[in-house]
Design a protein around this motif. Structure first.
Motif, PDB file in Angstrom:
ATOM      1  N   ALA A 116     -39.489 -52.884 -33.545  1.00 29.11           N
ATOM      2  CA  ALA A 116     -40.481 -52.349 -32.603  1.00 29.11           C
ATOM      3  C   ALA A 116     -39.809 -51.570 -31.475  1.00 29.11           C
ATOM      4  O   ALA A 116     -40.252 -50.481 -31.112  1.00 29.11           O
ATOM      5  N   LEU A 117     -38.728 -52.117 -30.946  1.00 28.06           N
ATOM      6  CA  LEU A 117     -38.022 -51.438 -29.853  1.00 28.06           C
ATOM      7  C   LEU A 117     -37.408 -50.123 -30.314  1.00 28.06           C
ATOM      8  O   LEU A 117     -37.450 -49.125 -29.590  1.00 28.06           O
ATOM      9  N   ALA A 118     -36.846 -50.103 -31.504  1.00 21.71           N
ATOM     10  CA  ALA A 118     -36.238 -48.869 -32.018  1.00 21.71           C
ATOM     11  C   ALA A 118     -37.287 -47.785 -32.215  1.00 21.71           C
ATOM     12  O   ALA A 118     -37.076 -46.626 -31.848  1.00 21.71           O
ATOM     13  N   ALA A 119     -38.415 -48.157 -32.780  1.00 23.41           N
ATOM     14  CA  ALA A 119     -39.481 -47.173 -32.986  1.00 23.41           C
ATOM     15  C   ALA A 119     -40.013 -46.663 -31.654  1.00 23.41           C
ATOM     16  O   ALA A 119     -40.239 -45.468 -31.473  1.00 23.41           O
ATOM     17  N   TYR A 120     -40.203 -47.572 -30.713  1.00 25.50           N
ATOM     18  CA  TYR A 120     -40.678 -47.171 -29.393  1.00 25.50           C
ATOM     19  C   TYR A 120     -39.664 -46.251 -28.716  1.00 25.50           C
ATOM     20  O   TYR A 120     -40.017 -45.239 -28.130  1.00 25.50           O
ATOM     21  N   ASN A 121     -38.381 -46.587 -28.831  1.00 25.94           N
ATOM     22  CA  ASN A 121     -37.329 -45.772 -28.241  1.00 25.94           C
ATOM     23  C   ASN A 121     -37.303 -44.378 -28.855  1.00 25.94           C
ATOM     24  O   ASN A 121     -37.137 -43.385 -28.146  1.00 25.94           O
ATOM     25  N   ASN A 122     -37.491 -44.287 -30.162  1.00 24.89           N
ATOM     26  CA  ASN A 122     -37.536 -42.979 -30.815  1.00 24.89           C
ATOM     27  C   ASN A 122     -38.699 -42.153 -30.293  1.00 24.89           C
ATOM     28  O   ASN A 122     -38.561 -40.962 -30.055  1.00 24.89           O
ATOM     29  N   LYS A 123     -39.843 -42.783 -30.114  1.00 24.31           N
ATOM     30  CA  LYS A 123     -41.012 -42.081 -29.591  1.00 24.31           C
ATOM     31  C   LYS A 123     -40.766 -41.632 -28.154  1.00 24.31           C
ATOM     32  O   LYS A 123     -41.046 -40.494 -27.789  1.00 24.31           O
ATOM     33  N   ALA A 124     -40.201 -42.514 -27.327  1.00 25.26           N
ATOM     34  CA  ALA A 124     -39.930 -42.177 -25.930  1.00 25.26           C
ATOM     35  C   ALA A 124     -38.917 -41.038 -25.848  1.00 25.26           C
ATOM     36  O   ALA A 124     -39.051 -40.143 -25.022  1.00 25.26           O
ATOM     37  N   SER A 125     -37.907 -41.046 -26.719  1.00 24.64           N
ATOM     38  CA  SER A 125     -36.897 -39.981 -26.717  1.00 24.64           C
ATOM     39  C   SER A 125     -37.523 -38.638 -27.058  1.00 24.64           C
ATOM     40  O   SER A 125     -37.190 -37.621 -26.465  1.00 24.64           O
ATOM     41  N   SER A 126     -38.444 -38.626 -28.021  1.00 19.04           N
ATOM     42  CA  SER A 126     -39.074 -37.365 -28.396  1.00 19.04           C
ATOM     43  C   SER A 126     -39.962 -36.839 -27.279  1.00 19.04           C
ATOM     44  O   SER A 126     -40.123 -35.632 -27.121  1.00 19.04           O
TER      45      SER A 126
END
Length: 113
Positions: free
Chosen positions: A93-103
């Motif tokens: 969940a954190l990795a997916a959220y981080n990817n979204k936040a980075s984009s």
């Protein structure tokens, strides 16, 4: 042929990679509400893939709701080994959220140093 949990989880994972959170959630819900025995019950990996799909697409409230649901099931006395919370679920969940936040921070795709 009735699909097994591995097949359904692989489909949810593919939907996650394709940023198709609605499809991932629909299949997870079909597995959870299995009234006709056409689908297996979801396991922790299935939930993790669905959580990742929702978080990756910015559907953070839904991802958190799934985390809460999984946490509830893992704390109940009737929990089977199929549904257990793990670090892997949170990391997903954190990795997916981080990817979204980075984009969102880098919308035009430039390389950040």
């Amino acid at each position: 042929v009735t699909p097994d949990v591995v097949t359904c989880t692989a489909i949810i994972s593919a939907l996650d990679k394709g940023k198709q959170w609605r499809g991932a959630l629909a299949l997870l819900n079909a597995m959870k509400n299995n009234t006709s025995n056409n689908y297996p019950l979801p396991n922790v990996v299935t939930y993790s893939c669905a959580i990742s799909a929702c978080a990756r697409c910015g559907k953070i409230p839904i991802a958190v709701s799934l985390l809460d649901e999984l946490r509830y099931h893992s704390s109940s006395n009737n929990t089977t080994d199929a549904i257990r919370m793990s670090t892997w679920v949170y990391n997903s969940a954190l990795a997916a959220y981080n990817n979204k936040a980075s984009s969102l921070r880098n919308p035009i795709g430039t390389i950040q140093s």
